[in-house]
Design a protein around this motif. Structure first.
Motif, short mmCIF file in Angstrom:
data_model
loop_
_atom_site.label_atom_id
_atom_site.label_comp_id
_atom_site.label_asym_id
_atom_site.label_seq_id
_atom_site.Cartn_x
_atom_site.Cartn_y
_atom_site.Cartn_z
N GLU A 1 0.83 -1.20 0.00
CA GLU A 1 0.00 0.00 0.00
C GLU A 1 0.87 1.25 0.00
O GLU A 1 1.98 1.27 0.54
CB GLU A 1 -0.91 -0.01 1.24
CG GLU A 1 -1.86 1.17 1.33
CD GLU A 1 -2.73 1.11 2.58
OE1 GLU A 1 -3.72 0.36 2.57
OE2 GLU A 1 -2.39 1.81 3.56
N LEU A 2 0.34 2.31 -0.61
CA LEU A 2 0.93 3.64 -0.47
C LEU A 2 -0.06 4.51 0.30
O LEU A 2 -1.25 4.56 -0.04
CB LEU A 2 1.20 4.28 -1.83
CG LEU A 2 2.35 3.70 -2.67
CD1 LEU A 2 2.47 4.47 -3.98
CD2 LEU A 2 3.67 3.75 -1.92
N ALA A 3 0.44 5.18 1.32
CA ALA A 3 -0.39 6.10 2.08
C ALA A 3 -0.73 7.33 1.22
O ALA A 3 -0.16 7.51 0.14
CB ALA A 3 0.36 6.53 3.34
N PRO A 4 -1.65 8.19 1.65
CA PRO A 4 -1.94 9.40 0.87
C PRO A 4 -0.66 10.21 0.60
O PRO A 4 0.13 10.46 1.51
CB PRO A 4 -2.90 10.16 1.78
CG PRO A 4 -3.57 9.10 2.60
CD PRO A 4 -2.52 8.06 2.83
N TRP A 5 -0.45 10.55 -0.66
CA TRP A 5 0.71 11.35 -1.09
C TRP A 5 2.04 10.73 -0.64
O TRP A 5 2.99 11.44 -0.35
CB TRP A 5 0.59 12.79 -0.62
CG TRP A 5 -0.54 13.49 -1.32
CD1 TRP A 5 -1.76 13.79 -0.80
CD2 TRP A 5 -0.56 13.92 -2.69
NE1 TRP A 5 -2.55 14.38 -1.75
CE2 TRP A 5 -1.84 14.48 -2.92
CE3 TRP A 5 0.36 13.88 -3.74
CZ2 TRP A 5 -2.21 15.00 -4.16
CZ3 TRP A 5 -0.01 14.41 -4.97
CH2 TRP A 5 -1.28 14.96 -5.18
N GLU A 6 2.09 9.42 -0.63
CA GLU A 6 3.36 8.75 -0.35
C GLU A 6 4.11 8.51 -1.66
O GLU A 6 3.52 8.14 -2.68
CB GLU A 6 3.13 7.40 0.34
CG GLU A 6 4.45 6.68 0.65
CD GLU A 6 4.26 5.34 1.35
OE1 GLU A 6 5.28 4.65 1.56
OE2 GLU A 6 3.11 5.00 1.70
N SER A 7 5.41 8.72 -1.62
CA SER A 7 6.25 8.39 -2.76
C SER A 7 7.51 7.69 -2.28
O SER A 7 7.98 7.92 -1.16
CB SER A 7 6.62 9.65 -3.56
OG SER A 7 7.32 10.58 -2.75
N ARG A 8 8.04 6.80 -3.13
CA ARG A 8 9.28 6.08 -2.82
C ARG A 8 10.13 5.98 -4.09
O ARG A 8 9.60 5.83 -5.19
CB ARG A 8 9.00 4.65 -2.36
CG ARG A 8 8.09 4.50 -1.17
CD ARG A 8 7.84 3.03 -0.88
NE ARG A 8 6.59 2.85 -0.15
CZ ARG A 8 5.98 1.69 0.01
NH1 ARG A 8 6.51 0.59 -0.54
NH2 ARG A 8 4.85 1.61 0.68
N ILE A 9 11.40 6.07 -3.89
CA ILE A 9 12.37 5.78 -4.94
C ILE A 9 13.10 4.52 -4.52
O ILE A 9 13.80 4.51 -3.49
CB ILE A 9 13.35 6.94 -5.15
CG1 ILE A 9 12.59 8.24 -5.42
CG2 ILE A 9 14.31 6.63 -6.30
CD1 ILE A 9 13.46 9.47 -5.33
N VAL A 10 12.93 3.45 -5.28
CA VAL A 10 13.46 2.14 -4.91
C VAL A 10 14.53 1.72 -5.92
O VAL A 10 14.31 1.77 -7.13
CB VAL A 10 12.34 1.08 -4.87
CG1 VAL A 10 12.89 -0.27 -4.41
CG2 VAL A 10 11.20 1.54 -3.96
N GLU A 11 15.67 1.31 -5.42
CA GLU A 11 16.74 0.77 -6.28
C GLU A 11 16.62 -0.74 -6.28
O GLU A 11 16.78 -1.39 -5.25
CB GLU A 11 18.11 1.22 -5.76
CG GLU A 11 19.25 0.84 -6.69
CD GLU A 11 20.58 1.38 -6.20
OE1 GLU A 11 21.12 2.29 -6.84
OE2 GLU A 11 21.07 0.89 -5.15
N LEU A 12 16.32 -1.30 -7.45
CA LEU A 12 16.11 -2.74 -7.56
C LEU A 12 17.42 -3.44 -7.88
O LEU A 12 18.22 -2.95 -8.70
CB LEU A 12 15.09 -3.05 -8.66
CG LEU A 12 13.72 -2.38 -8.50
CD1 LEU A 12 12.85 -2.69 -9.71
CD2 LEU A 12 13.03 -2.83 -7.22
N ALA A 13 17.63 -4.57 -7.25
CA ALA A 13 18.87 -5.33 -7.49
C ALA A 13 18.89 -5.86 -8.92
O ALA A 13 17.86 -6.17 -9.51
CB ALA A 13 18.96 -6.47 -6.48
#
Length: 565
Positions: free
Chosen positions: A553-565
């Motif tokens: 889930e993403l909370a309201p106005w949540e953002s993430r930058i994820v580095e994938l292996a």
């Protein structure tokens, strides 16, 4: 004169630009108007933010009919803002901190008070054809409605032609009647512009933002634009991306830009992806990048102008960004922006500026923009999440565009409250309210009476508070800028949009062969959102708006930058 900074080819591709609107940034004299010495006093703030370039909107000598975009002397500074010596000190202060200066280049038009135009009013002068002059339409009395040489409309309301009694002809002004269009068909005009640009380069300037540059070539002969029901006659196809645009830009590049490795960005209303790819194709040697406006029109009713509002549909925004990312990949270069002096505050326009969501909304909007491929632009106050002003009366506005539209629309019977609601949403003065430095009475902007009202929420939203809070919008911007500097994938990775039809999520990847993939996840709404299965990917979270995170889930106005292996 100041020395030039060290510039290598394409240095601006890894840079982040910060735009300053001088009259609203910082006032050093108590006049109520920002000035260049005020900018100098805040250079440490810009250095702490981490930006590489300052773009300063016009501070040239001007009657200020359009807040300085009507220039009467291209090689001097208006006393409102300071002096040439102040500019020299600004350049030195930026260069000593590892930053560069970009100046506005406003050469589609000048002020009607420029000596060039005053001389051009004489039919027998050496500059008689430095501007666009034309006789009245046959059969009409000069200066009366319908006598204008063409049916073109000004972008600031009314006809795009004005009768000049001294010359006995009309002159063309795509914008205010005090902003006559220069005639770029005349090689002497182009030579004068190139000379002025070189003068600023010699002074130490590192590039130019070119105001409405794709209007400089007009289609000859000048003729009526096609009348399309529901569409305005301003920004006619007769003068947007005209037939000699590539020639004029290449000539400018060869004359003054090429060997200096300057940042160049052309403001280009109405430009298509194909045209932008031409202008920014390195092999053509024209411009580094352009500002396009397609995404800025997604919240207006098609064919009815910017004041006819409609809600933003997120899939439309995603599709537009993807179109430009793919269209310029391997061909040209993108500019990335939400806010500027002509646009309202993005957190109020397409975000949620309520006390509950403003901070995370501003962070998420920044994340989805800055992780795309291109050069990001940060407008003053964007880095602290400044909001629209929400003025309640027409008397609070200063913008000529709004004041002209109000006079014209109310005369035709438009509802004043509906007009004010449109101005509160999209008016340019929303971005022009003074910068909020602290919680004191005048927000640290001035000790005098500010030229435009200060946003009353400055007691909560200001630089001092944002710098002190490690979880603020300011520090999120610092981290985004750091990622661009340090991460090759952020600078060079190919963009791929995910979940294009999702009405809450804006998600995409950036990829460089042999490097970890970057996955950007953003909930662009004020309600929680369940992540589709294929987006629940494990990896290192490089930056997020929320400390507490769920995989599904993403909370309201949540953002993430994820580095994938």
């Amino acid at each position: 004169m100041t020395g030039t900074a060290q510039r290598t080819p394409d240095w601006w591709k890894s840079a982040v630009v910060y735009q300053i609107y001088p009259r609203s940034f910082c006032d050093s004299t108590g006049s109520g108007m920002g000035d260049i010495r005020g900018i100098i006093s805040k250079l440490d703030h810009l250095q702490q933010l981490g930006v590489d370039v300052v773009w300063m909107s016009p501070a040239y000598t001007s009657p200020q009919d359009d807040n300085g975009y009507d220039i009467s002397d291209y090689q001097d500074i208006d006393p409102l803002f300071g002096s040439l010596a102040d500019v020299d000190e600004l350049i030195e202060g930026l260069h000593s901190r590892g930053m560069k200066l970009v100046m506005d280049l406003v050469v589609n038009h000048s002020s009607d008070e420029h000596s060039w135009f005053q001389e051009s009013r004489d039919r027998y002068s050496a500059k008689s054809d430095w501007y666009w002059w034309s006789d009245p339409r046959p059969g009409f009395e000069p200066g009366t409605p319908g006598a204008e040489p063409t049916n073109w409309a000004s972008a600031f309301s009314g006809p795009a032609w004005h009768w000049d009694e001294k010359r006995g002809q009309y002159y063309l002004h795509i914008f205010s009647r005090k902003q006559p269009d220069l005639n770029w068909e005349n090689p002497e005009v182009r030579k004068a512009v190139h000379g002025m640009m070189q003068w600023w380069i010699d002074r130490g300037v590192d590039g130019f933002r070119m105001d409405v540059i794709n209007l400089i070539s007009k289609t000859l002969p000048l003729e009526d634009a096609e009348v399309v029901p529901g569409q305005a006659l301003s920004f006619s196809g007769s003068y947007v991306d005209g037939p000699r645009m590539d020639e004029f830009l290449h000539e400018m590049n060869q004359a003054v830009l090429k060997d200096n490795h300057l940042l160049t960005v052309g403001e280009a209303p109405g430009v298509s992806v194909e045209q932008a790819a031409k202008y920014t194709d390195p092999s053509r040697e024209e411009l580094g990048m352009v500002f396009q406006f397609e995404h800025m029109g997604l919240d207006e009713q098609p064919g009815h102008g910017k004041w006819a509002l409609k809600p933003l549909h997120l899939p439309d925004l995603k599709a537009n960004f993807a179109k430009w990312q793919h269209g310029l990949e391997g061909r040209g270069w993108n500019s990335l922006y939400w806010d500027n002096h002509d646009q309202p505050r993005i957190v109020s326009r397409w975000g949620d500026d309520s006390p509950e969501h403003r901070v995370n909304s501003a962070k998420t909007l920044a994340t989805v923009l800055h992780l795309q491929k291109g050069t990001p632009y940060v407008y003053q106050g964007e880095e602290i999440g400044m909001t629209n002003a929400y003025f309640t009366s027409i008397e609070q506005y200063q913008d000529i565009e709004i004041l002209n539209h109000w006079a014209e629309a109310t005369a035709l019977g438009a509802d004043p409250e509906e007009l004010l609601e449109s101005y509160r949403t999209k008016g340019r003065d929303n971005a022009r309210t003074p910068m909020l430095w602290d919680a004191t009475d005048k927000a640290g902007f001035t000790t005098g009476e500010p030229w435009l009202e200060i946003n009353p929420n400055h007691t909560e939203i200001n630089v001092e508070a944002a710098v002190a809070d490690p979880d603020s919008v300011f520090h999120h911007y610092r981290k985004l800028i750091g990622l661009r500097h340090d991460n090759e994938v952020v600078r060079e990775g190919v963009f791929a949009l995910l979940e294009p039809d999702h009405e809450q999520l804006f998600c995409y990847t950036r990829t460089v062969p042999g490097q970890p993939v970057l996955l950007v996840l953003a909930n662009m709404s004020s309600q929680a959102c369940t992540l589709p299965e294929d987006l629940r990917r494990e990896g290192a979270v490089l930056l997020a708006t929320h400390e507490e995170r769920r995989d599904d889930e993403l909370a309201p106005w949540e953002s993430r930058i994820v580095e994938l292996a």
